[in-house]
Each structure stands twice: as structure tokens, then as C-alpha cells.
Enzyme design. Structure first.
Site, short mmCIF file in Angstrom:
data_model
loop_
_atom_site.label_atom_id
_atom_site.label_comp_id
_atom_site.label_asym_id
_atom_site.label_seq_id
_atom_site.Cartn_x
_atom_site.Cartn_y
_atom_site.Cartn_z
N CYS A 47 0.84 -1.20 0.00
CA CYS A 47 0.00 0.00 0.00
C CYS A 47 0.88 1.25 0.00
O CYS A 47 1.85 1.34 0.74
CB CYS A 47 -0.90 -0.01 1.24
SG CYS A 47 -2.03 1.39 1.27
N CYS A 92 0.58 4.71 6.91
CA CYS A 92 -0.05 4.52 8.23
C CYS A 92 0.93 3.75 9.13
O CYS A 92 1.30 2.61 8.81
CB CYS A 92 -1.36 3.76 8.08
SG CYS A 92 -2.42 4.50 6.82
N CYS A 117 0.35 0.04 10.34
CA CYS A 117 -0.18 -0.97 9.42
C CYS A 117 0.87 -1.92 8.83
O CYS A 117 1.91 -1.49 8.32
CB CYS A 117 -0.94 -0.27 8.29
SG CYS A 117 -1.83 -1.46 7.26
N CYS A 167 -17.13 -8.70 5.20
CA CYS A 167 -16.40 -7.44 4.96
C CYS A 167 -15.12 -7.71 4.17
O CYS A 167 -14.32 -8.55 4.58
CB CYS A 167 -15.98 -6.80 6.28
SG CYS A 167 -17.34 -6.55 7.40
N CYS A 220 -19.88 -5.46 3.21
CA CYS A 220 -19.17 -4.27 3.68
C CYS A 220 -17.83 -4.27 2.95
O CYS A 220 -17.25 -5.34 2.77
CB CYS A 220 -18.94 -4.38 5.20
SG CYS A 220 -17.87 -3.08 5.86
N CYS A 241 -19.44 2.81 8.43
CA CYS A 241 -18.75 2.15 9.55
C CYS A 241 -17.47 2.96 9.76
O CYS A 241 -16.62 3.01 8.87
CB CYS A 241 -18.45 0.71 9.13
SG CYS A 241 -17.35 -0.15 10.25
N ARG A 257 -18.28 -1.75 17.73
CA ARG A 257 -17.61 -3.03 17.48
C ARG A 257 -16.29 -3.13 18.23
O ARG A 257 -15.40 -2.29 18.05
CB ARG A 257 -17.38 -3.25 15.98
CG ARG A 257 -16.71 -4.60 15.70
CD ARG A 257 -16.66 -4.96 14.21
NE ARG A 257 -17.98 -4.89 13.63
CZ ARG A 257 -18.30 -4.09 12.62
NH1 ARG A 257 -17.40 -3.31 12.08
NH2 ARG A 257 -19.53 -4.07 12.16
N1 SAM Z 1 -6.66 0.70 3.05
C1 SAM Z 1 -7.95 1.09 3.48
C2 SAM Z 1 -7.91 2.28 4.42
O1 SAM Z 1 -6.99 2.40 5.19
O2 SAM Z 1 -8.84 3.08 4.35
C3 SAM Z 1 -8.75 -0.04 4.09
C4 SAM Z 1 -8.09 -1.09 4.96
S1 SAM Z 1 -7.39 -0.56 6.49
C5 SAM Z 1 -6.44 -1.95 6.95
C6 SAM Z 1 -8.77 -0.48 7.60
C7 SAM Z 1 -8.52 -0.05 9.01
O3 SAM Z 1 -7.94 -1.10 9.77
C8 SAM Z 1 -7.59 1.13 9.26
O4 SAM Z 1 -8.20 2.36 9.05
C9 SAM Z 1 -7.24 0.95 10.73
O5 SAM Z 1 -8.13 1.68 11.54
C10 SAM Z 1 -7.41 -0.56 10.96
N2 SAM Z 1 -6.09 -1.18 11.22
C11 SAM Z 1 -5.13 -1.41 10.33
N3 SAM Z 1 -4.03 -1.96 10.91
C12 SAM Z 1 -4.32 -2.06 12.22
C13 SAM Z 1 -3.59 -2.52 13.35
N4 SAM Z 1 -2.33 -2.98 13.24
N5 SAM Z 1 -4.19 -2.51 14.55
C14 SAM Z 1 -5.46 -2.04 14.68
N6 SAM Z 1 -6.19 -1.58 13.65
C15 SAM Z 1 -5.63 -1.58 12.43
FE1 SF4 Z 2 -2.85 1.22 3.40
FE2 SF4 Z 2 -2.88 0.05 5.77
FE3 SF4 Z 2 -3.12 2.68 5.61
FE4 SF4 Z 2 -5.15 1.11 4.75
S1 SF4 Z 2 -4.40 1.30 6.84
S2 SF4 Z 2 -4.27 2.90 3.71
S3 SF4 Z 2 -3.96 -0.63 3.98
S4 SF4 Z 2 -1.31 1.48 4.99
#
Ligand code: SAM
Ligand code: SF4
Ligand code: DTB
Length: 331
Positions: free
Chosen positions: A70, A74, A77, A114, A145, A205, A277
Site C-alpha cells: 500500500c 499509516c 499498518c 467485509c 461491507c 462504519c 464493534r
Molecule cells: N486501506 C484502506 C484504508 O486504510 O482506508 C482499508 C483497509 S485498512 C487496513 C482499515 C482499518 O484497519 C484502518 O483504518 C485501521 O483503523 C485498521 N487497522 C489497520 N491496521 C491495524 C492494526 N495494526 N491494529 C489495529 N487496527 C488496524
Molecule cells: Fe494502506 Fe494500511 Fe493505511 Fe489502509 S491502513 S491505507 S492498507 S497502509
């Protein structure tokens, strides 16, 4: 002899009839966080009982339909290309694989499926593919979802037309703390996507992650932002950070359990009719802590042994816990 409660305690415990407010100020939200623990839980549970069956839990299953690589940064992530994690990248899954996973979830009693993709935003071509997936999962008789990153107005309408039930897009944290976690997408970008989804008539959500080094003030500001959207999100995922090796947030101090439970309770009080949730992080929570989260007003979980890229409690463990608590899965 038992002591009579003081008038001020009676006042604190009085539960007003449900009014959906979108004008919470930060002092009110912080005052809820500061209540004695049992008063806060009592108020949250009372609000919960006015609006939901307190013994019912909504369950959803997650599937990562496109994993890793990606472009976003973040810092929590596993899927960011900038984080050196051991995650294996996967292109967009084939339709038949998605349908097989959805059928399996349906067979274990799951009603909402989802699908998550590691994108900044979907291209039109990739949206075509996701729309096929949504239609196929709907044909199994399940709710759908998806979480695909940022959406423009037109894309949100295309998803609505495909029959999508929910779009997940989290605010993640407070506007003030946000910049220390993500730099490639602004808070306003997130608010814009949520607005596009809401305007298209898709259920929203939206929630966040706790335990990223934020303060209580940040947690209160996150909930204030969610509760003051023009409409409360239909579902509010509260994630406890899953620490992933190779991400900048790996090794950070874990959030105190009671503070996590308090955040659930405040979310319940601010957004009385939303599903709250209990999301990522359950593998590191014992059954007693999860039970307190239900008591605080959480009424939804992700079910199945994987979240997107990390572990979740095995189904049998959740079934035993739900049974032990005399709860039932929402149909
Ligand atoms: N890439 C898209 C986005 O970020 O909008 C969708 C998938 S992203 C993995 C969805 C959500 O998962 C993130 O916004 C975050 O809140 C949550 N998430 C991701 N990694 C996480 C982690 N290590 N621990 C807890 N929540 C996490
Ligand atoms: Fe990409 Fe993870 Fe951020 Fe979603 S949360 S935009 S998958 S880096
Ligand atoms: C949400 O708030 N939590 C889910 C869902 N929305 C997409 C994702 C949690 C991801 C946890 C880390 C992982 O498994 O990659």
C-alpha cells in the site's frame, strides 16, 4: 446498615431518554471519561438497554481481498509498502476465492461479509472487480461491507447501485494526533470520504485505533468527531492497536485495559443507536476484559480466525464465550 446514596450520585446515575445529539462539546466528553468506573459502565449499559437487546452480538467476518504494497504510510499498518514487515503481498483475489470464503463464513452463521483492500483509493477498473464481488456475496444472502480507501462521490454512488450495505472508513484518532500517525492522507480527506458514502445512502462504519501513544484527550476528541458527524456512523469499530513487527508503532506501551473499556462506554453513550464493534486486538484480551467491553456497550465483533493480516480468536473460543455469557449471535 447500607449507606444511602448521596443526591449527587443519584443525579449522576440518572439516565435520560435517548436523544441523538451531534453537538457534543469536549468538556462533556471528557467528563464522561472521568466518571467513576462503575458509574460510567452503569450509564453506558443503561443507554445500551434502551436501544439494543443487551444479550445480542452482531458478527462480521473479514477477508483481505488485496494485501500489502500500500502506498500510504499509516504507521500502525502491516500493509504499508513503507513498513518493513514480513507480510506477503497478494494481488486482488479472484472472484471464486472470495465466494468460497463468504460461503464458509455463511455456514458458520455469519451474516455480514467485509472485504478490505490495501489501497489509497480504488481505480475504476478495480472498482469493477469489487462490484462483482459485492454482487456475488449478496447473492449468497449476506450483507456486504467493503473498505477500499478514499472514495469520490461517483464511486460511492456506483457502490450503492451495486447494493453495498456498509463502507468502512476510519478516522483512526483525533485530528490533533493524526499527523503523527499518517502523513499521506489528511483528516479532511477521511471526513470527505465519509460524507460521500453517507450522501450515497450507504451505511457508514467508522471508528479508530487506541493504544498508538495518544492521550485521553485524543481519545475523547476522536469520539467527539465521530459523534458530531452530520449522522452518527451506523457502526463504530474500536480497535486496540495490533502491534506488528517492522511498523513504527511496534513496541509502544500498551493501553491500560480500563481505559480501553472506558472508551467503549463513552462511545456507547455518545452514539446510543450505533453498533459499537470490539474490533482488532481481541487476541490479547482475556474473556473477562471482553465481557466488560460488552457490559460497556460493545455489541459487535469480527468473527473468524483472521482479521485482515493478523490473528483473531478462533471461532470456537468466541462461541464458548458467547454461550458462557448467555449471549446470542444476531441473525
Ligand atoms: N486501506 C484502506 C484504508 O486504510 O482506508 C482499508 C483497509 S485498512 C487496513 C482499515 C482499518 O484497519 C484502518 O483504518 C485501521 O483503523 C485498521 N487497522 C489497520 N491496521 C491495524 C492494526 N495494526 N491494529 C489495529 N487496527 C488496524
Ligand atoms: Fe494502506 Fe494500511 Fe493505511 Fe489502509 S491502513 S491505507 S492498507 S497502509
Ligand atoms: C476496522 O476498524 N478494523 C478492521 C476493519 N475495520 C477493516 C481491520 C483491523 C485490521 C487489523 C490488522 C490486520 O489484521 O491487518
Amino acid at each position: 446498615m447500607s449507606q444511602l446514596r448521596s443526591n449527587s450520585t443519584e443525579e449522576q446515575l440518572k439516565v435520560e431518554p435517548t436523544i441523538l445529539r451531534t453537538d457534543w462539546n469536549i468538556d462533556e466528553v471528557e467528563a464522561l471519561f472521568s466518571l467513576p468506573f462503575t458509574d460510567l459502565i452503569f450509564q453506558a449499559q443503561s443507554t445500551h438497554r434502551q436501544n439494543f437487546d443487551p444479550n445480542s452480538v452482531q458478527i462480521s467476518t473479514l477477508l483481505s481481498i488485496k494485501t500489502g504494497a500500500c502506498p500510504e504510510d499509516c504507521s500502525y499498518c502491516s500493509q504499508s509498502a513503507r513498513n518493513d514487515t514480513s507480510l506477503e503481498r497478494e494481488k486482488l483475489l479472484a472472484l471464486d476465492k472470495v465466494v468460497t470464503a463468504a460461503k464458509q463464513a455463511k455456514d458458520s452463521g455469519v451474516t455480514r461479509f467485509c472485504m478490505g483492500a490495501a489501497w489509497r483509493n480504488p481505480t475504476e477498473k478495480s472498482l469493477d472487480n469489487v462490484i462483482e464481488m459485492i454482487e456475488a456475496v449478496k447473492n449468497l444472502g449476506m450483507e456486504t461491507c467493503v473498505t477500499l480507501g478514499m472514495l469520490d462521490v461517483k464511486q460511492a454512488h456506483r457502490l450503492k447501485k451495486a447494493g453495498l450495505n456498509y463502507y468502512n472508513h476510519n478516522l483512526d484518532t483525533s485530528p490533533e494526533f493524526y499527523g503523527t500517525v499518517i502523513s499521506t492522507r489528511t483528516y479532511q480527506d477521511r471526513l470527505d470520504t465519509i460524507q460521500h458514502v453517507q450522501e450515497a445512502g450507504i451505511n457508514v462504519c467508522s471508528g479508530g485505533i487506541l493504544g498508538m501513544g495518544e492521550t485521553r484527550h485524543d481519545r475523547a476528541r476522536l469520539l467527539q468527531e465521530l459523534a458530531n458527524l452530520s449522522q452518527h456512523p451506523d457502526s463504530v469499530p474500536i480497535n486496540d492497536l495490533v502491534q506488528v513487527q517492522g511498523t513504527p508503532l511496534d513496541g509502544i506501551d500498551r493501553l491500560d485495559s480500563f481505559e480501553f473499556i472506558r472508551t467503549i462506554a463513552v462511545a456507547r453513550i455518545l452514539m446510543p443507536k450505533s453498533y459499537v464493534r470490539l474490533s482488532a486486538g481481541r487476541v490479547d484480551m482475556n474473556d473477562e476484559m471482553q465481557s466488560l467491553c460488552f457490559l460497556a456497550g460493545a455489541n459487535s465483533i469480527f468473527y473468524g480466525e483472521r482479521l485482515l493480516t493478523t490473528d483473531n480468536p478462533v471461532e470456537n473460543h468466541d462461541d464458548v464465550l458467547i454461550h458462557k455469557l448467555g449471549m446470542k449471535k444476531e441473525k
